[in-house]
Design a protein around this motif. Structure first.
Motif, PDB file in Angstrom:
ATOM      1  N   THR A  63      -1.731  -2.954   5.320  1.00 33.71           N
ATOM      2  CA  THR A  63      -2.982  -2.209   5.460  1.00 33.71           C
ATOM      3  C   THR A  63      -3.484  -1.782   4.086  1.00 33.71           C
ATOM      4  O   THR A  63      -2.756  -1.780   3.091  1.00 33.71           O
ATOM      5  CB  THR A  63      -2.788  -0.955   6.330  1.00 33.71           C
ATOM      6  OG1 THR A  63      -1.779  -0.140   5.712  1.00 33.71           O
ATOM      7  CG2 THR A  63      -2.373  -1.311   7.735  1.00 33.71           C
ATOM      8  N   THR A 104       5.717   7.735   4.396  1.00 38.04           N
ATOM      9  CA  THR A 104       5.092   7.172   5.597  1.00 38.04           C
ATOM     10  C   THR A 104       3.656   6.792   5.251  1.00 38.04           C
ATOM     11  O   THR A 104       3.070   7.315   4.294  1.00 38.04           O
ATOM     12  CB  THR A 104       5.090   8.180   6.754  1.00 38.04           C
ATOM     13  OG1 THR A 104       4.457   9.393   6.326  1.00 38.04           O
ATOM     14  CG2 THR A 104       6.507   8.482   7.213  1.00 38.04           C
ATOM     15  N   GLU A 124      -1.282   0.971   2.762  1.00 41.29           N
ATOM     16  CA  GLU A 124      -0.087   0.592   2.013  1.00 41.29           C
ATOM     17  C   GLU A 124      -0.466   0.191   0.591  1.00 41.29           C
ATOM     18  O   GLU A 124       0.259   0.488  -0.363  1.00 41.29           O
ATOM     19  CB  GLU A 124       0.673  -0.539   2.697  1.00 41.29           C
ATOM     20  CG  GLU A 124       1.992  -0.838   1.992  1.00 41.29           C
ATOM     21  CD  GLU A 124       2.814  -1.917   2.671  1.00 41.29           C
ATOM     22  OE1 GLU A 124       4.055  -1.895   2.503  1.00 41.29           O
ATOM     23  OE2 GLU A 124       2.237  -2.777   3.354  1.00 41.29           O
ATOM     24  N   GLY A 148       0.218   2.258   9.258  1.00 40.72           N
ATOM     25  CA  GLY A 148       0.633   0.860   9.240  1.00 40.72           C
ATOM     26  C   GLY A 148      -0.112   0.009  10.250  1.00 40.72           C
ATOM     27  O   GLY A 148      -1.116   0.437  10.808  1.00 40.72           O
ATOM     28  N   PRO A 149       0.402  -1.235  10.442  1.00 44.58           N
ATOM     29  CA  PRO A 149       1.664  -1.770   9.914  1.00 44.58           C
ATOM     30  C   PRO A 149       1.546  -2.200   8.459  1.00 44.58           C
ATOM     31  O   PRO A 149       0.592  -1.823   7.776  1.00 44.58           O
ATOM     32  CB  PRO A 149       1.917  -2.970  10.835  1.00 44.58           C
ATOM     33  CG  PRO A 149       0.552  -3.423  11.224  1.00 44.58           C
ATOM     34  CD  PRO A 149      -0.264  -2.178  11.355  1.00 44.58           C
ATOM     35  N   GLU A 150       2.531  -2.994   7.989  1.00 43.57           N
ATOM     36  CA  GLU A 150       2.499  -3.456   6.611  1.00 43.57           C
ATOM     37  C   GLU A 150       1.227  -4.257   6.352  1.00 43.57           C
ATOM     38  O   GLU A 150       0.697  -4.927   7.232  1.00 43.57           O
ATOM     39  CB  GLU A 150       3.720  -4.336   6.300  1.00 43.57           C
ATOM     40  CG  GLU A 150       5.043  -3.600   6.325  1.00 43.57           C
ATOM     41  CD  GLU A 150       5.646  -3.515   7.708  1.00 43.57           C
ATOM     42  OE1 GLU A 150       4.966  -3.916   8.679  1.00 43.57           O
ATOM     43  OE2 GLU A 150       6.794  -3.043   7.833  1.00 43.57           O
ATOM     44  N   PRO A 190       5.924   2.443   8.013  1.00 48.27           N
ATOM     45  CA  PRO A 190       4.595   2.375   8.634  1.00 48.27           C
ATOM     46  C   PRO A 190       4.552   3.165   9.933  1.00 48.27           C
ATOM     47  O   PRO A 190       5.529   3.186  10.690  1.00 48.27           O
ATOM     48  CB  PRO A 190       4.401   0.875   8.889  1.00 48.27           C
ATOM     49  CG  PRO A 190       5.788   0.334   9.019  1.00 48.27           C
ATOM     50  CD  PRO A 190       6.641   1.160   8.107  1.00 48.27           C
TER      51      PRO A 190
END
Length: 324
Positions: A16, A9, A19, A12-14, A35
């Motif tokens: 960032t 985990t 990530e 997020g979202p995607e 996320p």
């Protein structure tokens, strides 16, 4: 376990920065990445066994500690930091096509990002109102939704590149070109990562009582054993006003004699001390260890004490004092 079978985990979202930090972990690109809208949710899924680990931000070179993370890992079921990652931070200002800088009245982003772009904002859109976002990516994605109540967002360049509906109005708008955010990978308690020679140990130490010298007593557990602290921050426990815990990063691994001895000292004076992990430093910077605080020095000192308490059987017994 193959990387593809792991679940991570992250905040997020995607797209960032979180990530981006997660993708530094070997195999994370092939793993299942989930996320989450906030740090608490990302960590709680790990606690409940729904994820193997979570990547969350913990410290920024400009803003300092990320309070949401510091508080979340200091309470609840215990977690362990097993890895850290450093990500250089750059920001862009994005808007929908057709929106000009002169049209901007409200800007959304994460609070840390807003703080790192304030000088640019004050100079270029001084009348813009800040709209808090759960993350930089969430703020940017929100622009694409119907009814968005702000005209622009501050986010990572990766977010803008992956969203065709966003137009970049300005690049490199951060006030500190060298800004870096530190992220930590957090899992459930288990075996510690092996000592790398350039390690960091993180603990949470509640102030045992509010009295003169209480903090000094905590710090002395490290200083007297030659353990350098790279970060120390106070946070309220939430129990009542004036009650704090200290979040501390120390140079070294729990298996280092000087660090282990310091941890034992902390537990003696504050039994509620929480160990959060020993792991390799992302910058690979080795601790400076004085000869008298080396593992060899501690081992020699303990052997000397044992020789006093457990003299060799061949030695002459110490005569007992005679009663008069």
């Amino acid at each position: 376990m193959p990387a593809s079978a792991l679940t991570y985990t992250f905040l997020g979202p995607e797209g960032t920065f979180t990530e981006a930090a997660l993708l530094q972990v070997p195999g994370a690109a092939e793993a299942n990445r989930v996320p989450c809208s906030n740090v608490n949710t990302a960590l709680e899924r790990v606690r409940q066994g729904q994820a193997d680990a979570a990547m969350v931000p913990i410290e920024n070179s400009v803003e300092g500690g990320v309070t949401a993370t510091l508080d979340a890992i200091a309470t609840g079921a215990e977690l362990r930091i097993i890895r850290e990652a450093l990500v250089p931070i750059t920001f862009v200002l994005v808007a929908r096509p057709g929106v000009k800088i002169s049209d901007i009245r409200r800007v959304s982003t994460h609070g840390h990002a807003w703080a790192q772009c304030r000088l640019w904002v004050d100079e270029n859109i001084p009348n813009a109102e800040y709209v808090p976002g759960s993350s930089t990516a969430a703020a940017a994605v929100g622009l694409l939704e119907d009814g968005a109540h702000y005209e622009a967002a501050i986010c990572a360049p990766l977010v803008a590149a992956e969203r065709p509906g966003l137009n970049v109005l300005a690049e490199n708008i951060g006030d500190n070109p060298g800004a870096v955010t530190r992220f930590v990978l957090v899992s459930r308690p288990g075996a510690l990562p092996d000592r790398s020679g350039a390690d960091k140990t993180t603990v949470v130490v509640p102030l045992p009582e509010d009295r003169p010298g209480a903090l000094m007593e905590i710090l002395d557990q490290f200083a007297s054993r030659g353990v350098n602290l790279s970060r120390i921050e106070s946070r309220p426990t939430g129990q009542y006003l004036g009650h704090y815990f200290f979040s501390i990063d120390a140079d070294g691994h729990a298996s280092d004699a000087r660090v282990a001895d310091a941890l034992a000292g902390l537990h003696r004076i504050s039994p509620a001390t929480r160990f959060l992990g020993s792991y390799a430093r992302a910058d690979q910077q080795k601790a400076v260890v004085s000869p008298h605080t080396s593992d060899a020095a501690f081992s020699s000192a303990h052997a000397w004490v044992r020789s006093i308490l457990e003299p060799e059987s061949s030695a002459d017994p110490i005569p007992q004092a005679l009663d008069n």
